[in-house]
Design a protein around this motif. Structure first.
Motif, PDB file in Angstrom:
ATOM      1  N   HIS A 172       0.841  -1.205   0.000  1.00 32.05           N
ATOM      2  CA  HIS A 172       0.000   0.000   0.000  1.00 32.05           C
ATOM      3  C   HIS A 172       0.871   1.247   0.000  1.00 32.05           C
ATOM      4  O   HIS A 172       0.579   2.228  -0.684  1.00 32.05           O
ATOM      5  CB  HIS A 172      -0.931   0.007   1.215  1.00 32.05           C
ATOM      6  N   ILE A 175       2.251   1.725  -3.479  1.00 36.49           N
ATOM      7  CA  ILE A 175       1.255   2.241  -4.418  1.00 36.49           C
ATOM      8  C   ILE A 175       1.119   3.746  -4.244  1.00 36.49           C
ATOM      9  O   ILE A 175       1.086   4.497  -5.217  1.00 36.49           O
ATOM     10  CB  ILE A 175      -0.092   1.523  -4.195  1.00 36.49           C
ATOM     11  N   ALA A 176       1.069   4.178  -2.967  1.00 39.24           N
ATOM     12  CA  ALA A 176       0.960   5.610  -2.709  1.00 39.24           C
ATOM     13  C   ALA A 176       2.151   6.346  -3.329  1.00 39.24           C
ATOM     14  O   ALA A 176       1.992   7.395  -3.960  1.00 39.24           O
ATOM     15  CB  ALA A 176       0.881   5.876  -1.209  1.00 39.24           C
ATOM     16  N   GLN A 185       2.798  12.393   3.077  1.00 37.77           N
ATOM     17  CA  GLN A 185       1.508  11.972   2.510  1.00 37.77           C
ATOM     18  C   GLN A 185       1.300  10.469   2.696  1.00 37.77           C
ATOM     19  O   GLN A 185       0.178  10.025   2.928  1.00 37.77           O
ATOM     20  CB  GLN A 185       1.446  12.327   1.018  1.00 37.77           C
ATOM     21  N   GLU A 189      -1.886   9.089   4.420  1.00 39.07           N
ATOM     22  CA  GLU A 189      -2.882   8.400   3.595  1.00 39.07           C
ATOM     23  C   GLU A 189      -2.829   6.883   3.726  1.00 39.07           C
ATOM     24  O   GLU A 189      -3.783   6.206   3.374  1.00 39.07           O
ATOM     25  CB  GLU A 189      -2.695   8.782   2.115  1.00 39.07           C
ATOM     26  N   VAL A 190      -1.698   6.341   4.146  1.00 39.63           N
ATOM     27  CA  VAL A 190      -1.576   4.882   4.237  1.00 39.63           C
ATOM     28  C   VAL A 190      -1.380   4.428   5.686  1.00 39.63           C
ATOM     29  O   VAL A 190      -2.171   3.655   6.214  1.00 39.63           O
ATOM     30  CB  VAL A 190      -0.422   4.353   3.359  1.00 39.63           C
ATOM     31  N   PRO A 193      -4.564   5.492   8.234  1.00 40.96           N
ATOM     32  CA  PRO A 193      -5.769   4.659   8.109  1.00 40.96           C
ATOM     33  C   PRO A 193      -5.507   3.184   8.406  1.00 40.96           C
ATOM     34  O   PRO A 193      -6.389   2.497   8.914  1.00 40.96           O
ATOM     35  CB  PRO A 193      -6.220   4.861   6.655  1.00 40.96           C
ATOM     36  N   SER A 194      -4.301   2.716   8.108  1.00 47.13           N
ATOM     37  CA  SER A 194      -3.989   1.307   8.381  1.00 47.13           C
ATOM     38  C   SER A 194      -3.993   1.012   9.870  1.00 47.13           C
ATOM     39  O   SER A 194      -4.369  -0.078  10.289  1.00 47.13           O
ATOM     40  CB  SER A 194      -2.611   0.922   7.818  1.00 47.13           C
ATOM     41  N   ARG A 269     -13.577  -0.152  11.026  1.00 52.49           N
ATOM     42  CA  ARG A 269     -14.651  -0.525  10.122  1.00 52.49           C
ATOM     43  C   ARG A 269     -14.157  -1.227   8.866  1.00 52.49           C
ATOM     44  O   ARG A 269     -14.640  -2.279   8.509  1.00 52.49           O
ATOM     45  CB  ARG A 269     -15.438   0.721   9.754  1.00 52.49           C
ATOM     46  N   TRP A 270     -13.182  -0.623   8.219  1.00 52.38           N
ATOM     47  CA  TRP A 270     -12.771  -1.230   6.945  1.00 52.38           C
ATOM     48  C   TRP A 270     -12.096  -2.575   7.185  1.00 52.38           C
ATOM     49  O   TRP A 270     -12.221  -3.485   6.379  1.00 52.38           O
ATOM     50  CB  TRP A 270     -11.876  -0.298   6.142  1.00 52.38           C
ATOM     51  N   SER A 273     -14.829  -5.157   7.780  1.00 54.16           N
ATOM     52  CA  SER A 273     -15.534  -5.494   6.552  1.00 54.16           C
ATOM     53  C   SER A 273     -14.617  -6.261   5.615  1.00 54.16           C
ATOM     54  O   SER A 273     -15.052  -7.115   4.853  1.00 54.16           O
ATOM     55  CB  SER A 273     -16.044  -4.228   5.875  1.00 54.16           C
ATOM     56  N   GLU A 274     -13.312  -5.985   5.679  1.00 55.10           N
ATOM     57  CA  GLU A 274     -12.398  -6.719   4.815  1.00 55.10           C
ATOM     58  C   GLU A 274     -12.312  -8.181   5.261  1.00 55.10           C
ATOM     59  O   GLU A 274     -12.250  -9.092   4.448  1.00 55.10           O
ATOM     60  CB  GLU A 274     -11.013  -6.084   4.864  1.00 55.10           C
TER      61      GLU A 274
ATOM     62  N   PHE B  90      -1.815  -1.820 -11.111  1.00 57.08           N
ATOM     63  CA  PHE B  90      -1.169  -2.962 -10.482  1.00 57.08           C
ATOM     64  C   PHE B  90      -1.906  -4.268 -10.757  1.00 57.08           C
ATOM     65  O   PHE B  90      -3.121  -4.289 -10.967  1.00 57.08           O
ATOM     66  CB  PHE B  90      -1.093  -2.752  -8.974  1.00 57.08           C
ATOM     67  N   TRP B  98      -9.570   1.035   2.707  1.00 55.99           N
ATOM     68  CA  TRP B  98     -10.292   1.968   3.571  1.00 55.99           C
ATOM     69  C   TRP B  98     -10.845   3.151   2.778  1.00 55.99           C
ATOM     70  O   TRP B  98     -11.452   4.044   3.340  1.00 55.99           O
ATOM     71  CB  TRP B  98      -9.397   2.468   4.695  1.00 55.99           C
ATOM     72  N   PHE B 107      -7.324   9.417  -5.720  1.00 51.65           N
ATOM     73  CA  PHE B 107      -6.102   9.392  -4.900  1.00 51.65           C
ATOM     74  C   PHE B 107      -4.935  10.161  -5.535  1.00 51.65           C
ATOM     75  O   PHE B 107      -4.313  11.009  -4.897  1.00 51.65           O
ATOM     76  CB  PHE B 107      -5.677   7.947  -4.610  1.00 51.65           C
TER      77      PHE B 107
END
Lengths: 277, 262
Positions: A172, A175-176, A185, A189-190, A193-194, A269-270, A273-274, B90, B98, B107
Motif C-alpha cells: 500500500h 502504491i501511494a 503523505q 494516507e496509508v 488509516p492502516s 470498520r474497513w 468489513s475486509e 497494479f 479503507w 487518490f
C-alpha cells in the motif's frame, strides 16, 4: 452494457458494519423473562436482605435511600466529578503520549529493539508497584492519581499502535509512492488509516485499564473520588452507601466500555468489513 | 530501437537486486542493457517468460526500484513525476481498502494537491468512463475483481498521465470478465488517446491489445523481438480475434517467445 451485466450480479450493500441480528418474537420473550428473573431476585433480596446484619450487607430499598442521601448531600456528585476528572486527564495524557510513542516504536527498528521489551514488561507488570514511588514524588495528590491512571492505560495503547505501524501493508505504501505521495503523505494516507483499527483496540484496552487504575489510585493514593467514597463507606460499615458507589462505578465502567466498543468498531470498520470479505 | 517523437525512451537500462541472503554471490542482474522506445499513441505489449524482469522494468519506470545504469525518459525528460507523468495499474488492483471507489479514483489527484471540487469532477468523469457510475460509495471489498480493476484503471487515467503502465492487470480475473475488460480497455485507451505499456503473460492478450509486441528474454532481461501488430485502429469495434491474421500474429509471437524460453 457490460458494466450493467456486471453490476446486475451485485446486490447494493448499504451498511458496511455487520449487525448482529436478533430474531423478533422469541428474542423479545427471552428479554422479558430475563427482566422478570432479575425483578424477582431483587424483590427476594429486598425481603430477605432485611434480616441480615446491616454491618455485613444491605438490601435494595436501603441502597436507594442511601443513594438519595448521597445525591442530596452532594458527596456523590463531588466524588463522581473528581473521579472523572482524574480519569479524563489520565486518558488524555495516554492518548497524547501513547500515539506518538507507539508510532515511533513501530516505525524505527532501533527504538523497537531498545524500548519494545520495556513496553512489554511494563504492560504486564502490576501497576501497583509504582504507588510508593508516586506517593514519594508527588504526594497524595490528584497528580499522583492522574499519573497512576496514565501508567495503567498508556502501555496497551503504545503496544497496539506500534503493532499497527509494524503491520502496515508495504505494498500500500508503494502504491501511494507510485502515485506521487511523499513521505508525509504516505504516513497520512496509508499508515494512519492502516493503524486506525489498532488505535481502536488499544484505546479500548486503555479505557478499561484506566478505570481499574483509577479505583486502585483512589484506594491507595489518598482517599478520594468514588474509590475513596467506597472505602469510607465500608470503613463505617455503611454497606448501603458502599453498594451505591459500586453501582455507580459499574455504570461508569459500562458506559466507558460501550464507548470503547463503539470506537473500536468505528475505527476498525474497513478492517472488519475486509475480514468479512 | 529508438523512435522519433518518443513518449517513453529506455536506454541501456540495467537493474540489479542485492541478495542479502548470499552477500558473496554478488548482485542478481534482473535486466541488462535494455533499450526500447514507445511513440505517442502506441500500445506496446511486453511479453516474456516468468522472471524475465517485466514487472521490475515497470517498477523502475515509476521509481519504486532503482536503476543501476541507463536512462529513462518520458516525453523527452528524465525528470518525470510518477503519479503525474506516468501511472501504473497494479496486478492485484492495489486499491486502498479503507477508501471508497471515489476516494480511490481521486487518490493520485489528491497527492498532486488538486482542489477537492476539481478532483471530484475529474474523478467522476473517469468513474463514468470505466462504467462504475453508481458504485462511487462502495468499498473495494464490496465489488467484484473485475470492477476493482476498473477502479485501478480509473485511478491511473484520472491523473491524465502521458504514459500508462499496466502490470498484468487482468491476471486475477476470470476468463470471461477478462475478455470483456480487454475490449473495454481498447475503447478507453482510444477515447483518452493514451500511450500504453502493457505487461502480460498471455500471448493472445498481448496481440489483441498491442499495436506492437515486445518479447523479452530472461536472465538477464532484454528485448528479444519487436513485432508490429498491424491489425488496424478501432479494433474494439470489431472482434479481430475472429480474423485469420490475428492467429498469424499470435503464432509469430508464440515462436518468438519459444525462442527465448528455456
Amino acid at each position: 452494457m457490460t458494466e450493467a451485466t456486471e453490476a446486475n450480479g451485485l446486490a447494493p450493500l448499504p451498511a458496511v458494519r455487520p449487525r448482529r441480528k436478533r430474531s423478533g418474537g422469541p428474542g423479545a420473550l427471552t428479554g422479558l423473562s430475563v427482566l422478570a428473573i432479575y425483578a424477582l431476585l431483587i424483590a427476594a433480596w429486598d425481603v430477605f436482605g432485611r434480616d441480615v446484619n446491616p454491618y455485613f450487607s444491605s438490601y435494595p430499598s436501603a441502597i436507594v435511600r442511601a443513594a438519595g442521601e448521597l445525591a442530596r448531600s452532594g458527596e456523590l456528585a463531588t466524588a463522581l466529578l473528581g473521579s472523572l476528572g482524574v480519569l479524563g486527564q489520565g486518558l488524555l495524557y495516554t492518548l497524547a503520549a501513547g500515539l506518538p510513542v507507539g508510532f515511533a516504536i513501530g516505525r524505527y527498528q532501533f527504538l523497537d529493539r531498545t524500548f519494545g521489551p520495556l513496553v512489554t514488561i511494563l504492560f504486564v507488570a502490576p501497576r501497583e508497584v509504582f504507588v510508593p514511588l508516586l506517593v514519594l514524588w508527588f504526594g497524595l495528590s490528584d497528580a499522583s492519581r492522574v499519573i497512576f491512571v496514565f501508567l495503567s492505560a498508556v502501555f496497551p495503547l503504545i503496544y497496539n499502535v506500534a503493532d499497527g505501524v509494524r503491520s502496515v501493508n508495504q505494498s500500500h505504501a508503494e502504491i501511494a509512492q507510485a502515485y506521487g505521495a511523499n513521505e508525509w503523505q504516505t504516513i497520512q494516507e496509508v499508515t494512519f488509516p492502516s493503524i486506525l483499527p489498532f488505535i481502536g483496540v488499544g484505546a479500548k484496552q486503555a479505557i478499561a485499564r484506566g478505570l481499574t487504575g483509577l479505583v486502585a489510585a483512589e484506594f491507595f493514593i489518598g482517599v478520594s473520588g468514588l474509590g475513596g467514597l467506597l472505602q469510607k463507606a465500608s470503613a463505617l460499615y455503611r454497606l448501603d452507601r458502599a453498594f451505591v458507589v459500586i453501582l455507580v462505578l459499574v455504570a461508569v465502567g459500562f458506559i466507558l466500555a460501550r464507548a470503547g466498543d463503539l470506537m473500536e468498531a468505528r475505527l476498525g470498520r474497513w478492517r472488519i468489513s475486509e475480514r468479512a470479505y | 530501437m529508438s523512435r522519433a517523437n518518443g513518449m517513453l525512451e529506455v536506454s541501456n537500462l540495467t537493474v540489479s537486486f542485492e541478495r542479502p541472503e548470499q552477500p558473496d554471490a554478488g548482485a542478481f542482474r534482473v535486466v541488462e542493457d535494455l533499450s526500447f522506445g514507445v511513440a505517442a499513441g502506441e500500445f506496446v505489449s511486453i511479453l516474456g517468460p516468468s522472471g524475465c524482469g517485466k514487472t521490475t522494468l515497470l517498477r523502475v519506470i515509476v521509481r519504486l526500484a532503482p536503476a543501476e545504469h541507463g536512462t529513462i525518459k518520458i516525453d523527452d525528460s528524465e525528470k518525470y513525476a510518477p503519479g503525474r507523468d506516468v501511472c501504473l495499474v497494479f496486478q492485484s488492483y492495489g486499491l486502498f481498502p479503507w477508501r471508497t471507489v471515489r476516494e480511490n479514483v481521486e487518490f493520485g489527484l489528491k497527492m498532486q494537491g488538486v482542489a477537492a471540487r476539481e478532483r471530484r469532477a475529474t474523478g467522476q468523469e473517469f468513474i463514468d468512463l470505466v462504467g462504475l457510475s453508481g458504485f462511487e460509495q462502495h468499498y473495494p471489498h464490496q465489488i467484484s475483481g473485475g470492477m476493482q480493476q476498473r477502479v485501478g484503471l480509473a485511478r491511473a487515467l484520472a491523473c491524465r498521465p502521458k504514459l500508462l503502465l499496466m502490470d498484468e492487470p487482468f491476471a486475477a480475473v476470470d476468463a470471461q470478465t477478462r475478455e470483456r475488460l480487454q475490449t473495454e480497455l481498447l475503447r478507453i485507451v482510444a477515447q483518452t488517446a493514451s500511450t500504453v505499456v502493457f505487461v502480460t503473460h498471455s500471448i493472445q492478450e498481448a496481440v489483441y491489445l498491442g499495436t506492437r509486441v515486445l518479447v523479452m528474454g530472461a536472465r538477464p532481461g532484454r528485448i528479444a523481438a519487436d513485432l508490429p501488430v498491424p491489425l488496424g485502429s478501432e479494433r474494439w469495434r470489431r472482434d479481430v480475434r475472429l480474423e485469420r491474421r490475428f492467429e498469424d500474429h499470435v503464432l509469430e509471437a508464440r515462436q518468438a517467445l519459444r525462442a527465448v524460453s528455456p
